[in-house]
Design a protein around this motif. Structure first.
Motif, short mmCIF file in Angstrom:
data_model
loop_
_atom_site.label_atom_id
_atom_site.label_comp_id
_atom_site.label_asym_id
_atom_site.label_seq_id
_atom_site.Cartn_x
_atom_site.Cartn_y
_atom_site.Cartn_z
N ILE A 1 11.70 4.75 2.00
CA ILE A 1 10.42 5.16 1.43
C ILE A 1 10.09 6.61 1.79
CG2 ILE A 1 9.47 2.82 1.37
CD1 ILE A 1 7.82 3.56 3.88
N PRO A 2 9.56 7.39 0.83
CA PRO A 2 9.10 8.74 1.13
C PRO A 2 7.73 8.73 1.78
CG PRO A 2 8.76 8.28 -1.19
CD PRO A 2 9.45 7.06 -0.60
N THR A 3 7.02 7.61 1.63
CA THR A 3 5.69 7.40 2.18
C THR A 3 5.34 5.93 2.00
OG1 THR A 3 3.32 7.76 1.76
CG2 THR A 3 4.82 8.26 -0.03
N ALA A 4 4.45 5.41 2.84
CA ALA A 4 4.04 4.01 2.71
C ALA A 4 3.24 3.75 1.45
CB ALA A 4 3.25 3.56 3.93
N GLU A 5 2.90 4.80 0.70
CA GLU A 5 2.29 4.61 -0.61
C GLU A 5 3.10 3.62 -1.45
OE1 GLU A 5 2.10 7.00 -4.86
OE2 GLU A 5 2.58 8.09 -3.03
#
Length: 424
Positions: A227-231
């Protein structure tokens, strides 16, 4: 993802929205594909009606003892024609989907015009930029002098754009993440989540990283994505769901490791830990009704600002212009923190309203009190905050002449009461 019905209804308005993104008119191409698809489906329905009628004729002929060879030959030909038309319709669907998913979200009316970050609009400034009676150092100078930030060891283990933290700096980064999570859950109403950091294609597609931004991500050998972010995992909690409006806004937060390839950033921020392949971030995500999202955007941004205020870090809020607003966002506030070592404002949080752009891709809907579907949800995401960048900001803003780091009061309970970080 855009609504083809909205493009049919107002093609000129859609093209005007794309023009704000610096794109040429798109509606003619999309509507031509749509018209071809609809014509093909209409012809397919006609063929289906003929096939149904032919089936009845064959059945009646068999009951009457009439030879059906000619009718059955016609049925075979008709079936082949239908299969060809279905293939054409499926290809048209794929072409329309590919066209729509490649186009950015429409911008909110109050997003300022402009080609790049120089046109971003400063909305507020909080705190005073610190003035030192000595030359302030950058975080990597401070960290290396303390013996607690080791880039050589990280390069030996993983290559460029990684960092090894030791001792009190490692504890401070951990403390920052815990402080942020505690603040967002206890005071801002976010539900803490522990989520996977490996996700499938559908999850990354749903939050619009795929297919356009695949090169920015790391992919595993079994086809999953880091993931690039937990978004990505948080927003996809609503994927394929019909969430009752009574539950909304649905607010979630998570502290995770994040991974980015930093494609296209060669030569930028090569010193220090400002731009890393692996970093920790506290993410905030909200799922709302369309009526709630504008107010939720402001609320989310204030939650991120509160972290900076509790830490005593000067920041400014920027409204991003058309040319600097991300692909999936309709409107974005960036929070930029002052870094004395660089003598510059640097982004530390980005809070975006996506409206229904992501929800359409992941089929995230809402249900009204009457039990009926009320349409697509709105999704929002924001950094609350990027932990490594916050560590950098604390180090540079709280540095002292002897190279020690003053620990902000809000962090001291997480640091065992330590109020100054000094070399061992």
């Amino acid at each position: 993802m855009h609504d083809i019905r909205a493009i049919r209804a107002e093609p000129q308005a859609f093209d005007a929205g794309m023009a704000r993104r610096g794109l040429s008119p798109q509606s003619e191409m999309i509507l031509a594909l749509d018209a071809s698809r609809r014509a093909t489906l209409s012809l397919l329905q006609e063929k289906q009606a003929k096939r149904n009628e032919l089936s009845r004729d064959i059945g009646r002929a068999k009951r009457e003892g009439v030879d059906t060879a000619s009718l059955e030959l016609t049925a075979v030909t008709l079936r082949s024609e239908m299969e060809l038309l279905q293939g054409q319709a499926d290809q048209a669907d794929a072409d329309i989907k590919a066209a729509l998913e490649s186009l950015p979200n429409l911008l909110a009316d109050d997003v300022p015009e402009g080609a790049d970050e120089t046109a971003n609009l400063q909305l507020k400034v909080w705190g005073e930029v610190p003035r030192f009676d000595f030359a302030p150092r950058q975080h990597f100078e401070l960290g290396e002098a303390l013996g607690m930030m080791d880039f050589a060891a990280a390069a030996k283990l993983a290559g460029a754009r990684f960092t090894v933290l030791r001792g009190a700096l490692a504890r401070m980064e951990r403390a920052l993440g815990q402080f942020m999570i505690d603040l967002h859950t206890a005071e801002h109403g976010y539900e803490e989540m522990i989520v996977p950091t490996l996700v499938n294609d559908a999850a990354v597609y749903g939050t619009s990283q795929l297919p356009k931004f695949a090169e920015d991500l790391f992919r595993t050998t079994d086809g999953r994505w880091l993931i690039p972010t937990a978004e990505v995992p948080l927003t996809n909690m609503a994927a394929g769901e019909i969430t009752p409006e009574a539950r909304l806004p649905w607010r979630m937060t998570a502290l995770t490791d994040c991974f980015r390839s930093e494609a296209g950033s060669a030569g930028r921020d090569t010193r220090g830990m400002l731009r890393q392949h692996q970093f920790r971030k506290v993410e905030m995500v909200s799922i709302t009704t369309p009526e709630q999202s504008a107010e939720e955007h402001e609320r989310m941004t204030r939650a991120a600002e509160t972290v900076l205020e509790r830490l005593g870090l000067p920041y400014r809020r920027m409204l991003l212009c058309a040319g600097d607003t991300g692909f999936g966002a309709t409107k974005t506030f960036d929070l930029e923190v002052w870094l004395p070592g660089q003598e510059a404002w640097r982004e530390i949080s980005s809070c975006s309203n996506m409206r229904d752009f992501q929800a359409r891709r992941m089929n995230a809907r809402t249900r009204g009190a009457d039990g009926k579907s009320a349409g697509f949800a709105h999704t929002l995401n924001g950094s609350g905050l990027a932990v490594g960048r916050t560590l950098i900001a604390v180090m540079e803003n709280c540095q002292q002449p002897d190279g020690t780091i003053r620990v902000p009061e809000a962090l001291r309970p997480y640091m065992g009461g330590v109020d100054v970080i000094a070399a061992a």
